[in-house]
Design a protein around this motif. Structure first.
Motif, short mmCIF file in Angstrom:
data_model
loop_
_atom_site.label_atom_id
_atom_site.label_comp_id
_atom_site.label_asym_id
_atom_site.label_seq_id
_atom_site.Cartn_x
_atom_site.Cartn_y
_atom_site.Cartn_z
N TYR A 143 36.71 45.61 32.46
CA TYR A 143 37.48 44.70 33.30
C TYR A 143 38.81 44.38 32.63
O TYR A 143 38.86 44.17 31.42
N HIS A 144 39.85 44.32 33.44
CA HIS A 144 41.16 43.89 32.95
C HIS A 144 41.15 42.36 32.94
O HIS A 144 40.62 41.73 33.86
N LYS A 145 41.77 41.77 31.92
CA LYS A 145 41.70 40.31 31.82
C LYS A 145 42.40 39.59 32.96
O LYS A 145 42.14 38.42 33.22
N SER A 146 43.25 40.31 33.69
CA SER A 146 43.94 39.69 34.83
C SER A 146 42.98 39.29 35.96
O SER A 146 43.34 38.49 36.81
N VAL A 147 41.76 39.84 35.97
CA VAL A 147 40.82 39.49 37.06
C VAL A 147 40.29 38.07 36.94
O VAL A 147 39.66 37.57 37.87
N ARG A 148 40.55 37.42 35.82
CA ARG A 148 40.10 36.03 35.66
C ARG A 148 40.54 35.13 36.82
O ARG A 148 39.76 34.31 37.32
N LYS A 150 41.17 35.97 39.90
CA LYS A 150 40.42 36.32 41.10
C LYS A 150 38.97 35.83 41.02
O LYS A 150 38.39 35.41 42.01
N ILE A 151 38.41 35.91 39.82
CA ILE A 151 37.04 35.39 39.63
C ILE A 151 37.04 33.88 39.86
O ILE A 151 36.13 33.35 40.51
N HIS A 152 38.06 33.21 39.36
CA HIS A 152 38.14 31.75 39.53
C HIS A 152 38.13 31.38 41.02
O HIS A 152 37.43 30.44 41.43
N LYS A 153 38.86 32.13 41.82
CA LYS A 153 38.88 31.86 43.27
C LYS A 153 37.48 32.02 43.87
O LYS A 153 37.06 31.24 44.72
N LYS A 154 36.77 33.08 43.45
CA LYS A 154 35.41 33.31 43.97
C LYS A 154 34.47 32.16 43.58
O LYS A 154 33.71 31.68 44.41
N ILE A 155 34.57 31.77 42.32
CA ILE A 155 33.68 30.72 41.83
C ILE A 155 33.95 29.40 42.53
O ILE A 155 33.02 28.66 42.86
#
Length: 196
Positions: A143-148, A150-155
């Motif tokens: 995983y690229h660290k930039s997905v953080r 996008k993960i935050h939005k999902k959570i």
């Protein structure tokens, strides 16, 4: 180039009756098998645990290991997507290899093949193994660290599925069979009979 790995350790398994990462295979906790597989290929390993109670248990096993950072989920009981989110906060590399602590047969070929993608100009947010039957392995992925973000939005929307998340980002799917022809790297141990 710094190479990072994130090892995810969930809580107690209902089927196992205890924390899977601490269960012993050939006299050693499962997590040590995973870390030993990684240590010659990465510069840093982040172990993500559920909470402080679990962290204290793992510290007894992991205390003497170098190039290892032990952290806890930013929010408890949110599943592996939160583990990835937390781990990516602490890594120095752009990409990190994420693996679960209950896959003690991760092998050198798989790790080398996955990390080879780091030397390529990907532009992808993730590299995810995919089996011939279509099943993907989002917990054995880069995983690229930039997905953080996008993960935050999902959570924040209370969406926790790693599989759904991976399907929504710019992920490259690679043949699991090519990465590890034996497929042993993807074997999770989920029941006591699989250990004995």
């Amino acid at each position: 180039m710094i190479k990072s790995a994130i090892v995810l350790c969930g809580g107690k398994s209902r089927r196992m009756g205890q924390d899977k990462g601490l269960l012993k295979i050939n006299g050693r906790p499962m997590i040590l098998h995973v870390i030993n597989s990684l240590k010659n290929f990465v510069d840093e390993i982040i172990v993500v645990l559920r909470d402080e109670k679990q962290k204290n248990k793992y510290k007894k096993v992991l205390n003497n290991l170098k190039s290892l950072k032990i952290v806890t989920d930013e929010v408890k009981d949110q599943g592996p997507l939160m583990g990835i989110f937390t781990g990516l906060k602490y890594v120095k590399s752009d990409y990190s290899l994420v693996v679960p602590c209950d896959s003690p047969f991760i092998n050198e070929k798989f790790i080398k093949n996955m990390l080879n993608f780091l030397s390529k100009d990907l532009g992808a947010e993730a590299v995810v193994p995919k089996h011939a039957n279509g099943k993907i392995e989002p917990l054995h992925a880069l995983y690229h660290k930039s997905v953080r973000k996008k993960i935050h939005k999902k959570i924040t929307k209370n969406e926790r599925s790693v599989t759904s998340f991976v399907k929504e980002i710019n992920a490259i799917f690679v043949s699991a069979e090519e990465l590890d022809p034996s497929l042993k790297s993807f074997k999770n141990l989920n029941t006591p009979s699989q250990i004995s």
